[in-house]
Write a protein that holds these residues in place. Structure first.
Motif, short mmCIF file in Angstrom:
data_model
loop_
_atom_site.label_atom_id
_atom_site.label_comp_id
_atom_site.label_asym_id
_atom_site.label_seq_id
_atom_site.Cartn_x
_atom_site.Cartn_y
_atom_site.Cartn_z
N PHE A 82 34.56 -6.38 44.25
CA PHE A 82 34.15 -5.80 43.02
C PHE A 82 34.82 -7.53 42.10
O PHE A 82 35.99 -7.64 42.61
CB PHE A 82 34.83 -5.06 42.15
CG PHE A 82 33.89 -3.96 42.82
CD1 PHE A 82 32.48 -3.91 42.28
CD2 PHE A 82 34.63 -3.05 43.29
CE1 PHE A 82 31.56 -2.51 42.83
CE2 PHE A 82 33.94 -1.36 43.90
CZ PHE A 82 32.62 -1.46 43.47
N ASP A 84 36.29 -8.27 39.64
CA ASP A 84 37.35 -8.07 38.85
C ASP A 84 38.62 -8.69 40.02
O ASP A 84 39.38 -9.03 39.09
CB ASP A 84 37.52 -7.14 37.74
CG ASP A 84 36.74 -6.93 36.22
OD1 ASP A 84 35.60 -7.76 36.66
OD2 ASP A 84 36.93 -5.72 35.53
N THR A 141 34.22 5.30 40.22
CA THR A 141 33.64 3.76 41.15
C THR A 141 33.82 4.23 42.96
O THR A 141 32.65 3.62 43.66
CB THR A 141 34.77 3.00 40.74
OG1 THR A 141 34.99 2.55 40.23
CG2 THR A 141 34.70 1.58 42.02
N PHE B 193 20.63 -7.13 39.26
CA PHE B 193 21.13 -6.36 39.17
C PHE B 193 20.73 -5.05 39.05
O PHE B 193 21.00 -4.19 38.45
CB PHE B 193 21.66 -5.91 37.55
CG PHE B 193 23.32 -7.69 37.63
CD1 PHE B 193 24.00 -7.22 38.01
CD2 PHE B 193 22.67 -8.43 37.04
CE1 PHE B 193 25.14 -8.48 38.07
CE2 PHE B 193 23.45 -9.10 36.77
CZ PHE B 193 24.42 -9.28 37.32
N ASP B 268 28.60 -9.59 26.23
CA ASP B 268 28.55 -10.20 25.45
C ASP B 268 27.69 -11.24 24.45
O ASP B 268 27.77 -11.85 24.79
CB ASP B 268 30.15 -10.52 25.13
CG ASP B 268 29.95 -10.07 22.99
OD1 ASP B 268 29.41 -10.65 22.65
OD2 ASP B 268 31.28 -10.41 22.65
N ASP B 332 36.01 -17.98 31.33
CA ASP B 332 34.94 -18.69 33.11
C ASP B 332 34.09 -17.71 32.58
O ASP B 332 33.97 -17.51 31.96
CB ASP B 332 35.88 -17.60 34.02
CG ASP B 332 36.84 -16.33 33.90
OD1 ASP B 332 38.26 -15.82 34.26
OD2 ASP B 332 36.01 -15.54 33.27
N LEU B 335 32.11 -12.16 35.33
CA LEU B 335 31.84 -11.77 36.29
C LEU B 335 31.75 -10.16 36.26
O LEU B 335 31.76 -9.81 35.35
CB LEU B 335 33.27 -11.76 36.99
CG LEU B 335 33.44 -13.23 37.84
CD1 LEU B 335 35.34 -12.96 37.96
CD2 LEU B 335 32.54 -13.46 38.87
N PRO B 336 31.03 -9.77 37.41
CA PRO B 336 30.47 -8.44 37.41
C PRO B 336 31.51 -7.58 37.16
O PRO B 336 32.85 -7.59 37.38
CB PRO B 336 29.33 -7.75 38.26
CG PRO B 336 29.29 -9.53 39.12
CD PRO B 336 30.53 -10.24 38.58
N ARG B 337 31.31 -6.40 36.01
CA ARG B 337 32.70 -5.12 35.96
C ARG B 337 32.76 -4.74 36.82
O ARG B 337 32.33 -3.97 37.30
CB ARG B 337 32.24 -4.42 34.79
CG ARG B 337 32.80 -5.51 33.44
CD ARG B 337 33.50 -4.31 32.16
NE ARG B 337 32.89 -2.86 31.91
CZ ARG B 337 31.70 -2.95 30.77
NH1 ARG B 337 31.56 -3.88 30.31
NH2 ARG B 337 30.96 -1.13 30.82
N ILE B 338 33.95 -4.18 36.72
CA ILE B 338 34.40 -3.19 38.07
C ILE B 338 33.72 -1.53 37.30
O ILE B 338 33.55 -0.95 39.06
CB ILE B 338 36.57 -3.33 38.40
CG1 ILE B 338 36.18 -2.56 39.52
CG2 ILE B 338 36.85 -2.88 37.78
CD1 ILE B 338 37.39 -3.13 39.87
N CYS B 339 33.92 -1.05 36.24
CA CYS B 339 34.02 0.66 36.23
C CYS B 339 33.25 0.56 34.63
O CYS B 339 33.57 -0.05 33.87
CB CYS B 339 35.17 1.31 36.48
SG CYS B 339 35.91 0.88 35.42
#
Lengths: 375, 339
Positions: A82, A84, A141, B193, B268, B332, B335-339
């Motif tokens: 992911f 992050d 997740t 996506f 955002d 930066d 990036l895609p979020r994790i959750c």
């Protein structure tokens, strides 16, 4: 229920709150919503909102990230993670890549993905290569990862699993007697998957108010109002302030996938240590997809918990709500989103990053640290 | 000019960049066919421009958008609008442009033709003549289909000396329409996506907007919020003026579709690119007049006063709820979020 943030804000401000009341929000998504809408600047002074342990990137063990980096650097594989996770620093010598991002710059094939579906697609597109999905995250997740295993995962796709359960961390914190909060806001998406009921232990074992909240100001403010009223009237109940999404018993299908794919085991949390029954591990039937078994040499037991927190970094205390981000002496000084030292400054779910990004009282600008009122 | 030939190839090959017959045919059948005008002479090495009176202004920009064609525009029209908008917000009327074309071997000729056609109509609509150009073909794998670079020449109009340094405490910030449309439309067009939508990019000429306020007294500064979006322009203002920027969240126009997509993907909209909007800073006394000017135009109907300049030294957002927070400088790539 009135669906209006202003309504709940006025309701809270109409209450008489004569002593400090500390509310911990479990999830990084909660903290982001709070900071994004500026809720702290609008609540009575005696209400403290404390960020909790619900940032999967922050608590992902250092040794797991190190292992992912080493696998990507030294094996002929594609490593997926992911987004992050890519910038989280680990403890290495200066010449070695310190993060997945640096390993990628050094030539490793590391690709950020947004969902397990991307992992399946990339594995299918590269059927001649081993693809390893470094899957870190909480119940929400992990459920789609489990579904992927159960429903048939591409032959060449393996998992470096670093999945965690949220409630055992809160239970551990409360049992330690060191918890710095008077009420809990339970994570909305986890409750939607696992059922809100699993948070009932907060009332049963510790006699603290608890409410499930979503990730918008309205739901959060309703939950704050609920736990304050529960406390004031001493009538504790598990309140669901995210009822549009969180249904009784949660998502049965997701739970079934999780139990079919994973065993629940004791697991390390970065900076915190091992927490009983807090991690997922692939069931033996899926061992041919377990990167930890396929690449056993990379599992370094000696590494566990050694140097997992850089000197001076207080992420471990931030994660457990023992201090606010701006009480760490590195916050905004040596540690910034551009040059993160601790994991909480990396992820959009990390309390330090969220505070640095949204708060108007950044360091060097009349900086005054808030302090968590001690118990 | 040679008479127009039919296109006989389906894909661009390296031979189309070799300076020989294939290249001549490519120029004749596509570029000259759509872009021709009295000044553009494909046989000359340099174009001679008519005499121009006034303050000549120049701007240059490169275009690498992916996908090449997206709802509401394509790289061709974007390459005209992008450079013309930079001239327009500086207070100029664009007159001439040059174009550099970098084609990746293998690009479909029919797609190239559509893009050049779109470039031509964008130029024509805005009375811009393409006066010089160059074409290169790069080997497959060394480009993303097509890159364009345009340079525009314009003449300053009006009495204003627009300068970010003129901004003062009490000035108002006005935006000409909803923000984040282009960035969101591009994200949807990539379909990375698994999301689809009908949202159109706002890519367009902002010349009508900038010309409409040409005579507004007290106009200090204009900019088109492209890469980095509205938030980035606010930081430019903050840094150049040394003053504070204070925005009212509920006043900033954002389309529901844009907000929904951003909420789902963790973006955002204040940081997402616009390609047809203008942000203006104007003194308090003339803010309403400028707003009225814009709202009379089709592309300015949703214009709004979104903030003010204050004594602080940060970009602060007053949230819909009434709280305050920092609007941070873009760090930066999101990036895609994790959750």
């Amino acid at each position: 229920m009135p669906d209006n943030a202003k309504y709940w804000l006025d309701a809270i401000n109409a209450l008489t709150i004569s002593t400090p009341f500390r509310i911990m929000n479990v999830c990084g998504g909660h903290e982001r919503a709070i900071s994004q809408s500026g809720i702290r600047t609008l609540l009575p002074k005696n209400i403290e909102l404390i960020p909790g342990p619900g940032c999967p990137v922050c608590i992902c063990p250092e040794e797991d990230i190190y292992q992912a980096i080493q696998l990507a650097l030294h094996e002929d594989i594609i490593l997926l993670a992911f987004g992050d996770m890519l910038r989280v620093p680990v403890n290495t010598t200066k010449k070695e890549p310190r993060s997945l991002e640096q390993a990628r710059a050094a030539g490793a094939d590391i690709r950020p993905i947004a969902s397990p579906l991307d992992a399946i697609r990339i594995a299918n597109e590269n059927s001649d290569k081993t693809v390893i999905f470094f899957a870190a995250g909480f119940e929400t997740t992990m459920a789609p990862v489990a579904a992927m295993l159960v429903e048939g995962i591409p032959k060449n796709l393996s998992l470096l699993l670093s999945g965690r359960l949220t409630w055992p961390a809160v239970d551990m914190l409360l049992a330690s007697g060191e918890a710095c909060f008077d009420a809990l806001i339970a994570p909305g998406h986890v409750a939607a998957t696992m059922g809100a009921e699993e948070w009932h232990f907060v009332i049963d074992k510790y006699q603290l108010p608890v409410a499930v909240a979503g990730f918008e100001a309205t739901s959060l403010l309703a939950a704050f109002y609920s736990v304050i009223r529960q406390q004031q009237e001493q009538k504790l109940f598990l309140d669901n302030c995210y009822s549009a999404v969180v249904k009784p018993q949660g998502n049965k299908t997701a739970q079934q996938y999780l139990s079919q794919a994973f065993d629940v085991v004791d697991s390390n949390w970065r900076g915190v240590g091992s927490i009983a029954g807090s991690g997922y591990q692939l069931k033996t039937v899926f061992k041919q997809h377990d990167a930890r078994l396929q690449f056993k040499d990379y599992e370094n037991n000696k590494r566990k918990r050694i140097g997992e927190m850089p000197p001076g970094c207080d992420c471990a205390k931030v994660v457990l709500g023992k201090i606010y981000p701006n009480q760490c002496r590195l916050y905004g000084q040596a540690c910034t989103p551009r040059q993160p030292i601790g994991p909480c400054m990396v992820s959009d779910e990390g309390a330090c990053r969220i505070w640095f990004k949204y708060r108007t009282d950044r360091p060097n600008e009349d900086h005054q640290a808030e302090t968590v009122t001690s118990a | 000019m040679t008479e127009t030939k039919d296109i006989t190839w389906a894909h661009i090959s390296l031979a189309h960049g070799n300076g020989g017959r294939y290249m001549r045919e490519l120029i004749e059948t596509i570029f000259s066919r759509y872009l021709s005008n009295p000044v553009l002479n494909t046989q000359a090495d340099a174009a001679s421009l008519p005499d121009m009176e006034g303050n000549i202004m120049i701007s240059t920009d490169g275009f690498t958008v992916q996908p090449l064609e997206f709802p509401g525009g394509d790289i061709g029209s974007l390459s005209i609008h992008g450079t013309l908008n930079d001239l327009a917000v500086a207070g100029a009327i664009p007159k001439y442009m040059t174009v550099n074309v970098f084609i990746e071997e293998g690009l479909e000729v029919s797609q190239l033709e559509r893009i050049v056609q779109s470039m031509a109509s964008a130029a024509k609509e805005n009375n811009i003549a393409i006066v010089a150009g160059d074409t290169k073909v790069v080997p497959k794998g060394q480009g993303s289909g097509l890159y364009l670079a345009t340079t525009g020449i314009g003449i300053k109009s009006g009495q204003h000396t627009l300068n970010i340094k003129n901004i003062n405490i009490g000035d108002r910030i006005v935006v000409s329409g909803p923000v984040g449309d282009h960035g969101t439309a591009i994200m949807l067009a990539r379909e990375e996506f698994g999301m689809h939508g009908a949202l159109q990019s706002d890519a367009a000429s902002v010349l009508p907007l900038t010309q409409a306020v040409d005579s507004i007294a007290g106009l200090k500064f204009m900019r088109d919020p492209t890469r980095g979006g509205l938030a980035t322009v606010m930081h430019e203002i903050q840094q150049a003026s040394g003053l504070g920027v204070y925005l009212y969240e509920e006043q900033i126009p954002i389309r529901d579709e844009v907000q929904t997509v951003c909420d789902m993907l963790g973006y955002d909209p204040l940081y997402l690119a616009c390609e047809g909007r203008v942000v203006a800073v104007v003194d308090d006394n003339n803010a309403e007049a400028l707003l009225a000017c814009w709202q009379q135009l089709p592309q300015g109907q949703e214009a709004a006063i979104i903030g003010k300049i204050n004594q602080g030294n940060q970009v602060v957002l007053r949230t819909t709820l009434g709280g305050e927070r920092l609007l941070d400088e873009l760090e930066d790539d999101p990036l895609p979020r994790i959750c």
